[in-house]
Motif scaffolding. Sequence first.
Motif, PDB file in Angstrom:
ATOM      1  N   LEU A  25     -41.845   8.235 -31.809  1.00 58.54           N
ATOM      2  CA  LEU A  25     -42.308   7.790 -33.111  1.00 58.54           C
ATOM      3  C   LEU A  25     -43.088   6.496 -32.989  1.00 58.54           C
ATOM      4  O   LEU A  25     -42.842   5.669 -32.113  1.00 58.54           O
ATOM      5  CB  LEU A  25     -41.119   7.602 -34.058  1.00 58.54           C
ATOM      6  CG  LEU A  25     -40.189   8.802 -34.250  1.00 58.54           C
ATOM      7  CD1 LEU A  25     -39.081   8.457 -35.229  1.00 58.54           C
ATOM      8  CD2 LEU A  25     -40.963  10.021 -34.731  1.00 58.54           C
ATOM      9  N   THR A  26     -44.050   6.340 -33.878  1.00 66.20           N
ATOM     10  CA  THR A  26     -44.792   5.089 -33.974  1.00 66.20           C
ATOM     11  C   THR A  26     -43.934   4.069 -34.717  1.00 66.20           C
ATOM     12  O   THR A  26     -42.896   4.405 -35.307  1.00 66.20           O
ATOM     13  CB  THR A  26     -46.105   5.320 -34.720  1.00 66.20           C
ATOM     14  OG1 THR A  26     -45.823   5.700 -36.070  1.00 66.20           O
ATOM     15  CG2 THR A  26     -46.919   6.420 -34.054  1.00 66.20           C
ATOM     16  N   PRO A  27     -44.340   2.794 -34.708  1.00 65.29           N
ATOM     17  CA  PRO A  27     -43.563   1.796 -35.459  1.00 65.29           C
ATOM     18  C   PRO A  27     -43.427   2.122 -36.941  1.00 65.29           C
ATOM     19  O   PRO A  27     -42.471   1.670 -37.587  1.00 65.29           O
ATOM     20  CB  PRO A  27     -44.356   0.504 -35.237  1.00 65.29           C
ATOM     21  CG  PRO A  27     -45.048   0.708 -33.925  1.00 65.29           C
ATOM     22  CD  PRO A  27     -45.393   2.163 -33.881  1.00 65.29           C
ATOM     23  N   ARG A  28     -44.313   2.934 -37.471  1.00 61.56           N
ATOM     24  CA  ARG A  28     -44.225   3.306 -38.887  1.00 61.56           C
ATOM     25  C   ARG A  28     -43.373   4.545 -39.109  1.00 61.56           C
ATOM     26  O   ARG A  28     -43.078   4.903 -40.248  1.00 61.56           O
ATOM     27  CB  ARG A  28     -45.631   3.569 -39.433  1.00 61.56           C
ATOM     28  CG  ARG A  28     -46.562   2.371 -39.333  1.00 61.56           C
ATOM     29  CD  ARG A  28     -47.991   2.774 -39.642  1.00 61.56           C
ATOM     30  NE  ARG A  28     -48.106   3.322 -40.980  1.00 61.56           N
ATOM     31  CZ  ARG A  28     -49.117   4.086 -41.391  1.00 61.56           C
ATOM     32  NH1 ARG A  28     -50.080   4.417 -40.535  1.00 61.56           N
ATOM     33  NH2 ARG A  28     -49.154   4.535 -42.628  1.00 61.56           N
ATOM     34  N   GLY A  29     -42.977   5.223 -38.038  1.00 56.89           N
ATOM     35  CA  GLY A  29     -42.217   6.457 -38.178  1.00 56.89           C
ATOM     36  C   GLY A  29     -40.760   6.207 -38.513  1.00 56.89           C
ATOM     37  O   GLY A  29     -40.203   5.146 -38.233  1.00 56.89           O
ATOM     38  N   SER A  30     -40.110   7.226 -39.112  1.00 61.42           N
ATOM     39  CA  SER A  30     -38.698   7.127 -39.497  1.00 61.42           C
ATOM     40  C   SER A  30     -38.074   8.508 -39.501  1.00 61.42           C
ATOM     41  O   SER A  30     -38.773   9.531 -39.553  1.00 61.42           O
ATOM     42  CB  SER A  30     -38.559   6.487 -40.886  1.00 61.42           C
ATOM     43  OG  SER A  30     -39.195   7.289 -41.866  1.00 61.42           O
ATOM     44  N   THR A  31     -36.720   8.530 -39.424  1.00 65.97           N
ATOM     45  CA  THR A  31     -35.962   9.784 -39.456  1.00 65.97           C
ATOM     46  C   THR A  31     -34.760   9.624 -40.378  1.00 65.97           C
ATOM     47  O   THR A  31     -34.263   8.506 -40.593  1.00 65.97           O
ATOM     48  CB  THR A  31     -35.453  10.160 -38.053  1.00 65.97           C
ATOM     49  OG1 THR A  31     -34.584   9.135 -37.578  1.00 65.97           O
ATOM     50  CG2 THR A  31     -36.602  10.345 -37.090  1.00 65.97           C
TER      51      THR A  31
END
Length: 758
Positions: free
Chosen positions: A468-474
């Motif tokens: 994931l990029t720094p902007r990604g989330s789960t």
Amino acid sequence: MSYCQRHRDKRDKEARGGSHALLSYIASGLAIFFLCCSLLSPAGCATAKVNSAEPPKPTISRIDIEDNSVTVSIDQPFVYTIYKTGDPYKIIVDIPDVLIGGFTKKITSYKRGITEVNPSQVDSPSLLARLEILLETPSSVDQDYKNNILRIRVKDDVSSLKQAPVKQQDPPKELKLAEIEKKERSAIGARTGGNPERGLSPQFPRATEINDVSFDTTASAVKVLIRGNGTMTPDVFPSENRLIIDIPDVVLNATIPSGVISPVRGIRSGTYENKARIVIDLIEMTKYDIAAVGDSIVVTVKRDKDLAASASPRMRGNVEAAAEPSLMIQDAELGVGGKCGSYLSGKQNINFDFQDQDIVPILRLFADISGCNLFIHPEVKGRATMKFIDVSWIQALDTILKTFSLGRSVEGNIIRIAPHTVFTKESEEKAKAREALTLAEPLDTKIYNISYAKVKDVEAAVKSAKLLTPRGSTSVDERTSTILVQDTADVLPKVDELLMTLDRPTPQVLIEARIVEVNTSSKRDLGIQWGMNFQASNTLSSLGGLSGVPFLSSGPVTGRNYLVDFPSKNVGPLSGSGFTFGFLSPDRTFGLDLQLSAIETIGHLKVVSNPKIMTVDHGKAKILQGKSIPVRKLTSEGTVSTEFKDVTLELNVVPHITPDKSIAMSIEIKKEELDPTVPSIDGVPGTDKKEANTNVLIKDGETLVIGGMYKIRTSDTDSGVPGLMKLPILGWLFKNKYKESGTDELLIFITPRIIEKP
């Protein structure tokens, strides 16, 4: 006669007069034409006669390709040369003074061993037909010439393939010596301005030796001077970055110069089939001219201006020594230049001698050596002094780059050289550009259904993989077993691929065990009793023995009075064997009784159990078999409580399925049973315990055997009259013999099987 009739007659007469005039004009013209032809016809006939006397050039008539062979047919006898260029997949065939005819295009082959044949016509410095044959694999070459037909065969034998010319076929028998000399003179004439006799000056005899090889240089060219003791007729074979010069019937008695001048990068010599061969290796193929003048052969090679300004070696002879670079490549694979693939191998060794030279022209020489394109950053500057002798050119290049804090990168066939700061700045700018592009991209959301794995474990795996990029989330929902991922569009396919690997059904393993317990026992007991009774006739004295065991028969004479009383201890009612006999003197003063008793017991016990259990990969399987016995214990309050103690056989297995469908197992075995020989403490009986732990790797369906867990008991007891019991043979009359033995063994067979989900 009417007017009309007179008019017609007048018109007909005028017409006839005009026709006669036209015929007279045509006749006069034809007479003049034939007169001119008669005047010009001798010269014209002579010219036609001279042209018809010129023999036609040999021409290729057929090129046939078969499996592992190429056949070339020419309408006249010819000579040829076959050689390699450094490319193991290419063979060059040069046929001097021959035309290619109609074979002007590349011929594609679908036969085994041959990929294509590319004919070309070479006009300078001499006329020749050239065939480039591309091979499927590096191969050795064999050839056969007969009746103006050359057949070239290739063999899958890389070890016999040479970089130098494979073989130059001797002229065929059909070509007489006069014809060969005529061909050579014609070829030299083409190279020396059209005079076929140039170089064969009558004041010089034919040369028998070469006595000098030297260099001369001008502003635009480099000359290699080959001087002999007479006239010489060279045979020249140009190749990739190489000129091969064969001089027949001469001996080389000259020293080859150790230094060379660019664009020459090396010069070699040798003897080849009664010919002196001189090979001139060039940094790159350029324009050249070869002429035989008097007692010399002059090879003139056009000089590159840039290299001429920066590379002038120390030479012997007419060239003065200078503090300039000297370049010579010494390698068994000369001619590889021009292919950037040699950059990766770095097999070529070099000799460098530079004194206070600008490094930019030096770096350009490495481009010529490797055959790669070269880009030098404008900030690359500096001067250096170096001397390399027989050093790998890559090692030499890296030494120069390290000295001046330079780096290199290879992209395709381009070598780029720049300061390290330039490469660092480029990497930082690329990283910033990627980061800016990532921040500008919109975020996508995707929900994944997890069927087999735990969603928490899947989420942890996605985060640890750093996809994931720094902007990604789960986020996860354990109730519906789903995971939600939000990130840029280029990240989601990577998450898809990871989840396809993680969310798979866990394979199961069926563990089948066979437990075999074998107990054997053997007892043997042998006893003897005998006694006598003596009583004198005066009844004042007597002699007898001790009383016997009550359950045996009394002696018929002495009763139960035995001197030796060692009966079998295990003989009793309904077990054992024995017999008694006795005798008495006639006067009843002496009697003797004898009793023998014996028993032997043999026991054999075998217990077999076959439990089965199934578990998932990495799951623990446990098999327990045995008893629980009550044990009374005294508590701290003084009361008595009852507990149960397990006396069992326990098997624990943890399987792991490997990628090659083998099964690694961690096995733990425990067996505990009551042991009456161990005294109990506080009512807790003693036990006998066996335990084994192991890790094994076996194939699916194979059987693991665990054995050797056995116990052997042996007891051998003798009791009797001291001293007398050890007498040979007679000692059996004074002792009891008791022998006991037993064996307890445990065998475990484990067979794992992988159960795939249908």
